[in-house]
Design a protein around this motif. Structure first.
Motif, PDB file in Angstrom:
ATOM      1  N   ASP A   1      -3.300   8.215  -9.452  1.00 39.28           N
ATOM      2  CA  ASP A   1      -2.623   8.833  -8.053  1.00 39.28           C
ATOM      3  C   ASP A   1      -4.162   7.529  -7.759  1.00 39.28           C
ATOM      4  OD1 ASP A   1      -1.476  11.123  -7.765  1.00 39.28           O
ATOM      5  OD2 ASP A   1      -2.387  12.195  -9.057  1.00 39.28           O
ATOM      6  N   THR A   2      -5.431   7.291  -8.336  1.00 40.35           N
ATOM      7  CA  THR A   2      -6.461   6.799  -7.717  1.00 40.35           C
ATOM      8  C   THR A   2      -5.715   4.885  -7.570  1.00 40.35           C
ATOM      9  OG1 THR A   2      -7.811   7.903  -8.886  1.00 40.35           O
ATOM     10  CG2 THR A   2      -8.649   5.645  -8.164  1.00 40.35           C
ATOM     11  N   VAL A   3      -4.390   4.923  -8.809  1.00 42.81           N
ATOM     12  CA  VAL A   3      -4.585   3.362  -8.354  1.00 42.81           C
ATOM     13  C   VAL A   3      -3.818   3.619  -7.180  1.00 42.81           C
ATOM     14  CG1 VAL A   3      -2.606   1.613  -9.752  1.00 42.81           C
ATOM     15  CG2 VAL A   3      -4.424   3.287 -10.853  1.00 42.81           C
ATOM     16  N   ASN A   4      -2.290   4.311  -6.842  1.00 42.28           N
ATOM     17  CA  ASN A   4      -1.774   4.015  -6.048  1.00 42.28           C
ATOM     18  C   ASN A   4      -2.749   3.723  -4.731  1.00 42.28           C
ATOM     19  OD1 ASN A   4       0.805   3.689  -6.922  1.00 42.28           O
ATOM     20  ND2 ASN A   4       0.708   5.780  -6.998  1.00 42.28           N
ATOM     21  N   LEU A   5      -3.863   5.022  -4.640  1.00 44.51           N
ATOM     22  CA  LEU A   5      -5.129   5.364  -3.467  1.00 44.51           C
ATOM     23  C   LEU A   5      -5.632   3.917  -2.714  1.00 44.51           C
ATOM     24  CD1 LEU A   5      -5.784   6.776  -1.223  1.00 44.51           C
ATOM     25  CD2 LEU A   5      -7.748   7.697  -2.515  1.00 44.51           C
ATOM     26  N   SER A   6      -5.816   2.920  -4.549  1.00 44.67           N
ATOM     27  CA  SER A   6      -6.540   1.652  -3.896  1.00 44.67           C
ATOM     28  C   SER A   6      -5.615   1.110  -2.881  1.00 44.67           C
ATOM     29  CB  SER A   6      -6.820   1.175  -5.295  1.00 44.67           C
ATOM     30  OG  SER A   6      -5.210   0.992  -5.940  1.00 44.67           O
ATOM     31  N   ILE A   7      -4.048   1.310  -3.464  1.00 44.38           N
ATOM     32  CA  ILE A   7      -3.194  -0.431  -2.326  1.00 44.38           C
ATOM     33  C   ILE A   7      -2.789   1.031  -0.874  1.00 44.38           C
ATOM     34  CG2 ILE A   7      -3.114  -1.713  -3.893  1.00 44.38           C
ATOM     35  CD1 ILE A   7      -0.145  -0.780  -3.698  1.00 44.38           C
ATOM     36  N   GLY A   8      -3.579   2.069  -0.753  1.00 38.13           N
ATOM     37  CA  GLY A   8      -3.098   2.647   0.592  1.00 38.13           C
ATOM     38  C   GLY A   8      -1.836   3.169   0.267  1.00 38.13           C
ATOM     39  N   GLN A   9      -1.533   3.207  -0.494  1.00 38.12           N
ATOM     40  CA  GLN A   9      -0.025   4.486  -0.770  1.00 38.12           C
ATOM     41  C   GLN A   9      -0.639   6.134  -1.423  1.00 38.12           C
ATOM     42  OE1 GLN A   9       2.286   1.601   0.031  1.00 38.12           O
ATOM     43  NE2 GLN A   9       2.905   3.257   0.619  1.00 38.12           N
ATOM     44  N   GLY A  10       0.234   6.308  -1.669  1.00 39.59           N
ATOM     45  CA  GLY A  10       0.463   7.731  -2.910  1.00 39.59           C
ATOM     46  C   GLY A  10       0.750   8.697  -1.500  1.00 39.59           C
ATOM     47  N   TYR A  11      -0.625   9.506  -1.329  1.00 42.12           N
ATOM     48  CA  TYR A  11      -0.259  10.404  -0.501  1.00 42.12           C
ATOM     49  C   TYR A  11      -0.443  10.260   0.675  1.00 42.12           C
ATOM     50  CZ  TYR A  11       1.144  13.125  -4.849  1.00 42.12           C
ATOM     51  OH  TYR A  11       1.604  13.868  -6.366  1.00 42.12           O
TER      52      TYR A  11
ATOM     53  N   GLU B   1      -0.840  -3.966 -15.918  1.00 41.35           N
ATOM     54  CA  GLU B   1      -0.074  -2.834 -17.061  1.00 41.35           C
ATOM     55  C   GLU B   1      -1.563  -1.941 -17.940  1.00 41.35           C
ATOM     56  OE1 GLU B   1       2.175  -5.377 -20.154  1.00 41.35           O
ATOM     57  OE2 GLU B   1       4.467  -5.269 -19.039  1.00 41.35           O
ATOM     58  N   GLY B   2      -2.096  -2.570 -15.924  1.00 40.49           N
ATOM     59  CA  GLY B   2      -3.805  -1.042 -17.110  1.00 40.49           C
ATOM     60  C   GLY B   2      -3.366  -0.081 -17.380  1.00 40.49           C
ATOM     61  N   LEU B   3      -2.111   0.842 -17.383  1.00 37.84           N
ATOM     62  CA  LEU B   3      -1.281   1.978 -17.580  1.00 37.84           C
ATOM     63  C   LEU B   3      -0.662   2.024 -18.749  1.00 37.84           C
ATOM     64  CD1 LEU B   3      -1.801   3.660 -14.114  1.00 37.84           C
ATOM     65  CD2 LEU B   3      -3.011   3.984 -15.618  1.00 37.84           C
ATOM     66  N   GLY B   4      -0.036   0.727 -19.157  1.00 43.22           N
ATOM     67  CA  GLY B   4       0.411   0.803 -20.118  1.00 43.22           C
ATOM     68  C   GLY B   4       1.851  -0.094 -19.542  1.00 43.22           C
ATOM     69  N   PRO B   5       2.842  -0.954 -20.695  1.00 38.98           N
ATOM     70  CA  PRO B   5       3.949  -1.512 -20.280  1.00 38.98           C
ATOM     71  C   PRO B   5       4.853  -0.890 -19.386  1.00 38.98           C
ATOM     72  CG  PRO B   5       2.937  -1.891 -22.430  1.00 38.98           C
ATOM     73  CD  PRO B   5       2.475  -0.592 -22.047  1.00 38.98           C
ATOM     74  N   ALA B   6       5.400   0.429 -19.983  1.00 35.29           N
ATOM     75  CA  ALA B   6       6.289   1.007 -18.931  1.00 35.29           C
ATOM     76  C   ALA B   6       5.861   1.366 -17.328  1.00 35.29           C
ATOM     77  CB  ALA B   6       5.898   2.857 -20.083  1.00 35.29           C
ATOM     78  N   ALA B   7       4.541   1.803 -17.535  1.00 36.44           N
ATOM     79  CA  ALA B   7       4.527   1.971 -16.633  1.00 36.44           C
ATOM     80  C   ALA B   7       3.871   0.364 -15.743  1.00 36.44           C
ATOM     81  CB  ALA B   7       2.785   3.127 -15.550  1.00 36.44           C
ATOM     82  N   ARG B   8       4.230  -0.499 -15.975  1.00 35.10           N
ATOM     83  CA  ARG B   8       4.075  -1.998 -15.114  1.00 35.10           C
ATOM     84  C   ARG B   8       4.334  -1.733 -13.563  1.00 35.10           C
ATOM     85  NH1 ARG B   8       6.972  -7.582 -16.154  1.00 35.10           N
ATOM     86  NH2 ARG B   8       5.312  -8.169 -18.309  1.00 35.10           N
ATOM     87  N   LYS B   9       3.238  -2.376 -12.988  1.00 36.24           N
ATOM     88  CA  LYS B   9       3.792  -2.848 -11.355  1.00 36.24           C
ATOM     89  C   LYS B   9       3.263  -4.332 -11.065  1.00 36.24           C
ATOM     90  CE  LYS B   9       0.997   1.939 -10.202  1.00 36.24           C
ATOM     91  NZ  LYS B   9       2.267   2.626  -9.551  1.00 36.24           N
ATOM     92  N   THR B  10       3.737  -5.090  -9.917  1.00 41.09           N
ATOM     93  CA  THR B  10       4.105  -5.392  -9.528  1.00 41.09           C
ATOM     94  C   THR B  10       3.259  -6.126  -7.987  1.00 41.09           C
ATOM     95  OG1 THR B  10       6.231  -5.736  -8.095  1.00 41.09           O
ATOM     96  CG2 THR B  10       6.300  -6.227 -10.285  1.00 41.09           C
ATOM     97  N   CYS B  11       2.723  -6.850  -8.375  1.00 42.41           N
ATOM     98  CA  CYS B  11       2.086  -7.609  -7.292  1.00 42.41           C
ATOM     99  C   CYS B  11       3.627  -8.339  -6.059  1.00 42.41           C
ATOM    100  CB  CYS B  11       0.900  -9.101  -7.565  1.00 42.41           C
ATOM    101  SG  CYS B  11      -0.189  -9.574  -6.167  1.00 42.41           S
ATOM    102  N   TRP B  12       2.364  -8.033  -4.881  1.00 40.85           N
ATOM    103  CA  TRP B  12       3.854  -8.915  -4.167  1.00 40.85           C
ATOM    104  C   TRP B  12       3.716 -10.954  -4.253  1.00 40.85           C
ATOM    105  CZ3 TRP B  12       2.664 -13.118  -1.388  1.00 40.85           C
ATOM    106  CH2 TRP B  12       1.318 -13.430  -0.777  1.00 40.85           C
ATOM    107  N   LYS B  13       3.130 -10.880  -4.292  1.00 44.14           N
ATOM    108  CA  LYS B  13       2.415 -12.534  -5.507  1.00 44.14           C
ATOM    109  C   LYS B  13       3.531 -13.095  -6.773  1.00 44.14           C
ATOM    110  CE  LYS B  13       1.209 -16.790  -4.852  1.00 44.14           C
ATOM    111  NZ  LYS B  13      -0.160 -17.672  -4.022  1.00 44.14           N
ATOM    112  N   THR B  14       5.017 -12.817  -7.188  1.00 47.71           N
ATOM    113  CA  THR B  14       5.673 -12.322  -8.265  1.00 47.71           C
ATOM    114  C   THR B  14       4.537 -13.717  -9.435  1.00 47.71           C
ATOM    115  OG1 THR B  14       7.365 -13.588  -7.588  1.00 47.71           O
ATOM    116  CG2 THR B  14       7.418 -11.302  -7.837  1.00 47.71           C
TER     117      THR B  14
END
Length: 748
Positions: free
Chosen positions: A567-577, A476-489
């Motif tokens: 954008d940087t967060v998405n790029l860090s795991i090889g996603q985004g653009y 939740e580094g970008l806030g609870p509303a932008a929570r992202k999950t790990c593949w290992k729940t």
């Protein structure tokens, strides 16, 4: 004497001064008005008897008509192919012998036959004798096939009704064409050179194509005919019957193109059954066509839209030329140089003279960097899946295998019986002709975490062993509303940066991405560029896409939005653009394996000599960059990659258990759109891990998790390379397996 250059710069030297002629009436009118005015009396003045002023006398002597101008205009029009203007300068008595259309066609046919590319003329001198003139000029014809032709000739002109006109005949095209003679070109076309694997085994060769077919009216025993054709073509009887059933009875209906050896082996059988025919011709064949079709490519008749360009290179126009792959890239190498003999013949076809000739140069064979048998194994491992497999030599960049799926047999583009196969390939929605190795672009997914870890160590000042993160299964580094999950729940708990790469912990890399963004939004994109993404690798021989390495400037200029931390967060795991090709991924992995050197991949080992004139040309390995990482930090990444296949926390140890060759690698599961879309499966590796020789990357489109599909394929490729028995694929990696829709616990 006035020449063409003088005339072009100052036409008034050779034509009447029209301005002066136009002024003459005005001058006369002014003088008359003056005289008339002078005759009137003025009552205020004393009349006198003025001295008469004689009217001025004008002697109009126009410049003589110019044969130089007429000859120059005729020759200028020829240089640009303006036959209408040329014909306008032809004298009436000569026009009576040839109409304008035939006149133009005579020139066009002669120039086309002689393969003329450009016409250049130079007016040398003009001799005038009363109403006749003779213009001497030099004619230069630059041809595609027999070089440059130069001759001196003379143009006759005559003065008719104040205009100089050309007394035309065919000798003005070329002196020896006078008297109704014609050009004839005999082409000398060298045999197309072969394409080989690195050991000299044929991949594309010149050999006999045998088309076996049916003449329906001649069938006596259809069952025997179908059985024989099924034996030699491997086509089912119903398909064979379907190909000739609706054809007229006396037609020769091609069924299949078969190797000459098969035709010989079954000669007695095929010759004994009424209704079967065989036609033979020499041509291009691909004896192991399905093994490397996207690399080798194929030949086909010259495309209509490229006919003029090929003819300008000396091609006759009915040859087969490279359309794809090495066949297209190496067209000038493989085809050699056409030769020809240009002669002049009479209207009856008898040879009058030889104008010019040029010898043909033989084609040069291309030797590739891979072994045919291994390449075929890799293509078979990929099978009909949509995807790609790449194998590179980590120390040179030499390609050891390139497979794109689904594959196809390029022989269907060659023989007369290939129409059905061509239609099936072109209509296949899986796009088998599309080369996914170099032209397919995909999100890199978790394989890109290698780059992110490098940026964290080099630019972020983090320590692979001592920088710890806590993974509760979400971030939740970008806030609870932008929570992202790990593949290992359930989360990884406390975990180091190095173990985060081994376990592919998303939370670790979300946090790293956020930290790097705070230091500079261009840090991670620049590291991606430093690892070779965002530009073509430079592979010669195949069309290649550069992918996309997004950065803040790209987003503003392309999308019109500012780059954000997300954008940087998405790029860090090889996603985004981010978009990469399988070849780019393999080159990055090879650089990680060899200590940090990015090599330009190459598939052409060498180009053979052509007789004694040209020596063999070999490709030398070429380093084009260095990974932006220190040896110590790179060693930490390599240790983490070995853990992927050997440690319990790794994402793929179960896929490499029992393999005698140690493997280091990284899984990736690329999200590609909607929630119900099955992700792409990646695995990037090198082996042996302790002394790397090859880098191997597998991509399977919409196939599931990286550890489930791509990793088992990579294992089989490594086994094939080292001559080991192939392991059994898990059910989810088998061809035809339909993966379930993704769940929140999708593994990277």
């Amino acid at each position: 004497m006035i020449n063409r250059q003088m005339y072009a710069s100052n036409p008034s030297l050779v034509v009447p001064n029209l301005r002066l002629l136009r002024l003459v009436p005005l001058v006369i009118l002014a003088v008359l008005m003056f005289l008339l005015t002078g005759c009137k009396s003025d009552p205020t003045l004393t009349p006198v008897n003025p001295t008469p002023i004689p009217a001025p006398t004008f002697t109009l002597t126009p410049l003589p008509p110019s044969p130089e101008a007429a000859a120059a205009s005729f020759l200028d029009a020829w240089e640009v192919g303006d036959y209408t203007t040329m014909y306008a300068y032809v004298s009436p008595d000569r026009q009576a012998l040839i109409d304008s259309r035939s006149f133009a066609q005579r020139y066009q046919d002669a120039l086309s036959t002689a393969t003329v590319l450009t016409v250049t003329t130079r007016l040398q001198s003009v001799l005038r004798e009363a109403d006749e003139a003779y213009a001497s000029f030099q004619l230069t014809l630059d041809t595609a096939l027999v070089g440059t032709l130069v001759t001196d000739t003379v143009m006759s002109l005559s003065l008719e009704e104040g205009q100089w006109l050309v007394d035309w005949d065919e000798g003005l095209i070329w002196p020896q064409l006078s008297g109704g003679h014609y050009f004839r070109m005999e082409y000398v076309i060298p045999v197309r050179a072969n394409i080989y694997d690195r050991a000299g085994l044929g991949l594309a060769t010149e050999s006999t194509i045998v088309t076996v077919g049916v003449i329906p009216d001649q069938i006596e025993d259809e069952s025997a005919l179908l059985a024989a054709l099924t034996l030699v073509t491997a086509l089912p009887p119903d398909e064979i019957r379907g190909r000739y059933a609706a054809s007229p009875g006396d037609w020769k209906v091609p069924i299949a193109d078969i190797p000459a050896a098969v035709s010989v082996d079954h000669n007695d059988l095929l010759a004994s059954i009424p209704g079967i025919y065989r036609d033979e011709k020499e041509g291009r064949t691909y004896p192991h066509g399905s093994g490397a079709p996207h690399i080798v490519g194929w030949v086909a008749p010259v495309p209509a839209e490229e006919l003029e360009a090929y003819q300008a290179q000396g091609y006759r126009g009915d040859e087969r030329v490279g359309i794809s792959g090495l066949e297209a890239w190496g067209e000038d190498v493989l085809a050699g140089r056409h030769g020809g003999v240009l002669t002049v013949v009479s209207s009856t076809g008898s040879k009058v003279a030889t104008v010019a000739e040029r010898s043909a140069l033989p084609g040069r064979a291309i030797y590739t960097t891979f072994d045919r048998d291994f390449q075929e194994q890799v293509q078979a491992i990929l099978g009909e899946r949509k995807g790609a497999i790449v194998v590179l030599d980590v120390h040179t960049g030499a390609v050891r295998a390139l497979a794109s799926g689904p594959g196809f047999d390029p022989n269907v583009f060659i023989g007369p019986a290939g129409a059905v196969g061509r239609s099936q390939i072109l209509a296949d929605p899986r796009r088998p002709l599309f080369n996914r190795i170099t032209q397919g672009t995909y999100p890199a997914a978790s394989v890109f975490k290698i780059v992110t870890m490098a940026a964290a160590l080099e630019a972020g000042g983090m320590d692979a062993e001592q920088t710890f993160f806590y993974c509760p299964g979400y971030w939740e580094g970008l806030g609870p509303a932008a929570r992202k999950t790990c593949w290992k729940t359930e989360g990884h708990g406390n975990i180091s940066l190095k173990d985060g790469l081994t376990a592919s912990c998303d939370v670790v890399f979300y946090a790293v991405g956020q930290a790097l963004d705070g230091m500079g939004q261009d840090i991670l994109p620049k590291f991606g560029q430093g690892f070779g993404f965002g530009r073509p690798t430079g592979l010669e021989g195949l069309l290649e896409e550069g992918g996309l390495m997004p950065d803040p400037d790209w987003k503003v200029n392309t999308i019109g939005e500012a780059w954000g931390v997300g954008d940087t967060v998405n790029l860090s795991i090889g996603q985004g653009y981010l978009l990469v090709t399988p070849l780019q991924m393999a080159r990055m992995m090879a650089a990680v394996a060899n200590g940090g050197t990015l090599y330009r991949p190459y598939v052409i080992e060498r180009i053979g000599p052509a007789g004694d004139a040209i020596s063999e040309q070999a490709t030398q390995p070429r380093a084009v960059g260095t990974l932006p990482i220190s040896p110590g930090h790179l060693a930490a990444i390599r240790e983490a990659l070995l853990g992927v296949t050997t440690k319990t926390m790794g994402t793929a140890p179960h896929r490499f258990a029992g393999l005698a060759i140690p493997v280091a690698g990284k899984t990736g599961t690329a999200e590609v759109g909607g929630e119900d879309t099955v992700p792409h499966s990646w695995f990037a590796a090198y082996a042996p891990a302790d002394n790397p020789e090859i880098a191997v990357v597998a991509l399977a489109e919409n196939a599931g998790e990286g550890a489930s599909v791509a990793a088992p394929l990579v294992r089989q490729v490594i086994e094939a390379y080292y001559g080991l028995p192939l392991s059994t694929l898990p059910p989810e990696a088998e061809e035809g397996y339909v993966p379930p829709r993704p769940t929140p616990s999708t593994q990277p």
